[in-house]
Design a protein around this motif. Structure first.
Motif, short mmCIF file in Angstrom:
data_model
loop_
_atom_site.label_atom_id
_atom_site.label_comp_id
_atom_site.label_asym_id
_atom_site.label_seq_id
_atom_site.Cartn_x
_atom_site.Cartn_y
_atom_site.Cartn_z
N VAL A 64 9.89 10.33 -23.30
CA VAL A 64 8.94 11.37 -23.69
C VAL A 64 7.96 11.48 -22.52
O VAL A 64 7.04 10.68 -22.40
CB VAL A 64 8.16 10.96 -24.97
N ILE A 65 8.22 12.44 -21.63
CA ILE A 65 7.36 12.59 -20.44
C ILE A 65 6.81 14.01 -20.39
O ILE A 65 7.56 14.95 -20.13
CB ILE A 65 8.15 12.32 -19.14
N PRO A 66 5.50 14.18 -20.66
CA PRO A 66 4.91 15.51 -20.49
C PRO A 66 4.97 15.90 -19.01
O PRO A 66 4.75 15.05 -18.14
CB PRO A 66 3.45 15.31 -20.92
N PHE A 67 5.32 17.16 -18.74
CA PHE A 67 5.45 17.58 -17.34
C PHE A 67 5.15 19.07 -17.21
O PHE A 67 5.01 19.77 -18.21
CB PHE A 67 6.85 17.25 -16.81
N GLN A 68 5.03 19.53 -15.97
CA GLN A 68 4.78 20.94 -15.69
C GLN A 68 5.97 21.54 -14.95
O GLN A 68 6.60 20.85 -14.15
CB GLN A 68 3.56 21.10 -14.77
N PHE A 69 6.24 22.81 -15.23
CA PHE A 69 7.28 23.50 -14.47
C PHE A 69 6.79 24.91 -14.16
O PHE A 69 5.92 25.45 -14.85
CB PHE A 69 8.60 23.54 -15.25
N GLN A 70 7.33 25.46 -13.09
CA GLN A 70 6.88 26.76 -12.61
C GLN A 70 7.99 27.78 -12.75
O GLN A 70 9.12 27.55 -12.35
CB GLN A 70 6.47 26.66 -11.15
N VAL A 71 7.65 28.90 -13.38
CA VAL A 71 8.59 30.02 -13.50
C VAL A 71 7.86 31.21 -12.90
O VAL A 71 6.78 31.56 -13.37
CB VAL A 71 8.89 30.33 -14.98
N GLY A 72 8.42 31.81 -11.86
CA GLY A 72 7.67 32.86 -11.17
C GLY A 72 6.43 32.23 -10.59
O GLY A 72 6.51 31.21 -9.92
N GLU B 21 3.87 26.16 -16.44
CA GLU B 21 3.90 25.98 -17.89
C GLU B 21 4.19 24.52 -18.18
O GLU B 21 4.52 23.75 -17.28
CB GLU B 21 4.96 26.91 -18.49
N SER B 22 4.06 24.14 -19.47
CA SER B 22 4.25 22.72 -19.75
C SER B 22 5.32 22.48 -20.80
O SER B 22 5.63 23.36 -21.61
CB SER B 22 2.93 22.08 -20.16
N GLY B 23 5.87 21.30 -20.74
CA GLY B 23 6.92 20.90 -21.68
C GLY B 23 6.98 19.39 -21.74
O GLY B 23 6.15 18.70 -21.15
N ILE B 24 7.97 18.90 -22.47
CA ILE B 24 8.15 17.45 -22.59
C ILE B 24 9.59 17.10 -22.27
O ILE B 24 10.52 17.64 -22.86
CB ILE B 24 7.79 16.99 -24.01
N SER C 141 17.88 11.95 -15.83
CA SER C 141 18.90 11.22 -15.09
C SER C 141 18.75 11.59 -13.63
O SER C 141 17.91 12.41 -13.26
CB SER C 141 20.30 11.60 -15.58
N GLY C 142 19.60 11.00 -12.80
CA GLY C 142 19.58 11.33 -11.37
C GLY C 142 20.06 12.74 -11.10
O GLY C 142 19.96 13.24 -9.98
N ALA C 143 20.58 13.41 -12.13
CA ALA C 143 21.14 14.75 -11.93
C ALA C 143 20.33 15.86 -12.59
O ALA C 143 20.47 17.02 -12.23
CB ALA C 143 22.57 14.80 -12.46
N GLY C 144 19.50 15.52 -13.59
CA GLY C 144 18.76 16.58 -14.28
C GLY C 144 17.93 16.06 -15.43
O GLY C 144 17.78 14.85 -15.60
N ILE C 145 17.38 17.01 -16.19
CA ILE C 145 16.56 16.64 -17.34
C ILE C 145 16.93 17.52 -18.55
O ILE C 145 17.53 18.57 -18.39
CB ILE C 145 15.04 16.81 -17.09
N ARG C 146 16.54 17.03 -19.72
CA ARG C 146 16.56 17.85 -20.93
C ARG C 146 15.11 17.90 -21.38
O ARG C 146 14.44 16.86 -21.42
CB ARG C 146 17.43 17.16 -22.00
N ARG D 137 7.37 19.55 -11.69
CA ARG D 137 6.55 18.42 -11.24
C ARG D 137 6.79 17.30 -12.24
O ARG D 137 6.33 17.39 -13.38
CB ARG D 137 5.07 18.79 -11.28
N ILE D 138 7.52 16.28 -11.81
CA ILE D 138 7.90 15.22 -12.75
C ILE D 138 7.13 13.94 -12.43
O ILE D 138 7.28 13.38 -11.34
CB ILE D 138 9.42 14.98 -12.68
N PRO D 139 6.26 13.52 -13.36
CA PRO D 139 5.48 12.31 -13.09
C PRO D 139 6.30 11.05 -13.41
O PRO D 139 6.74 10.87 -14.53
CB PRO D 139 4.29 12.43 -14.05
N LEU D 140 6.53 10.25 -12.38
CA LEU D 140 7.12 8.93 -12.60
C LEU D 140 5.95 7.95 -12.54
O LEU D 140 4.83 8.33 -12.23
CB LEU D 140 8.17 8.63 -11.53
N GLU D 141 6.19 6.70 -12.82
CA GLU D 141 5.10 5.73 -12.89
C GLU D 141 4.19 5.78 -11.66
O GLU D 141 2.98 5.95 -11.79
CB GLU D 141 5.71 4.33 -13.01
N ALA D 142 4.77 5.65 -10.48
CA ALA D 142 3.94 5.47 -9.29
C ALA D 142 3.71 6.77 -8.52
O ALA D 142 2.86 6.83 -7.64
CB ALA D 142 4.62 4.44 -8.37
#
Length: 215
Positions: free
Chosen positions: A112-120, A124-127, A132-137, A153-158
């Motif tokens: 469960v990782i809140p994150f931001q993504f850009q369209v145009g 916008e935000s999602g969870i 995986s190393g290939a993509g996200i759901r 923009r995917i926040p990992l721990e560090a």
């Protein structure tokens, strides 16, 4: 010694195939702790859902090693398990030679990782529900189209990583708070970003075990 690219610290995926049903095949992510010799690795026992996964002694598993110059696979037989400090270790005999190959399917980690993504030009935000190393759901209330390109923009721990991707699948989220669910395939992800994701998954799983045991 072990083939040059195989060294301690590398992530390794352990795949348990079900001959009866491909959908029952399971994969676990772990780490090489020691390369004893050409034929023997010591790896950390894998973790799933906050518990150590008991791999069967004398059973054969597929191993995929996430080396710095690509992916290698071979088969290994678990010879014994033992403890080293707080970590449960497995001694694995390699029964087939390493073979370099192209990785398409990656281990998926539910999260469960809140994150931001850009369209145009809008962020916008999602969870993120799995990564995986290939993509996200992910789930969101944003109305997007399949084949649409996103910047994420995917926040990992560090660190936070910036990745591009394309929407493969759109469906209802089946959750009350968010309307849509999307699966995204990363575009041209760099090896070090992929490694950062795999490292993140590994660390999160170790952490779950410590919380579970109250350590």
């Amino acid at each position: 010694a072990m083939n040059e690219p195989i060294v301690p610290g590398l992530k390794v995926e352990i795949i348990r195939h079900s001959l009866l049903d491909k959908n029952l095949s399971r994969s676990f992510i772990s780490q090489i702790e020691e390369c004893v010799d050409d034929k023997t690795l010591i790896i950390a026992a894998p973790i799933s859902g906050g518990k150590i996964v008991r791999l069967k002694i004398n059973n054969q598993y597929n191993l995929v090693i996430y080396a710095t110059n690509g992916y290698y696979r071979c088969n290994g037989v678990v010879k014994k398990s033992f403890r080293k400090g707080l970590i449960e270790m497995l001694e694995v005999d390699l029964v087939t030679p390493f073979e370099k190959f192209q990785r398409r399917e990656f281990f998926r980690f539910e999260c469960v990782i809140p994150f931001q993504f850009q369209v145009g030009d809008l962020w916008e935000s999602g969870i993120i529900k799995d990564i995986s190393g290939a993509g996200i759901r992910f789930i969101t209330n944003s109305q997007l189209n399949t084949k649409e390109n996103l910047v994420m923009r995917i926040p990992l721990e560090a660190e936070e990583i910036l990745l591009c991707g394309k929407i493969l699948i759109k469906e209802d989220s089946n959750t009350e708070l968010y309307k849509y669910q999307y699966r995204v395939l990363f575009d041209d992800i760099k090896k070090n970003d992929q490694d950062a994701i795999i490292q993140y998954i590994f660390m999160q799983q170790r952490k779950q075990v410590r919380q579970y045991k109250g350590l």
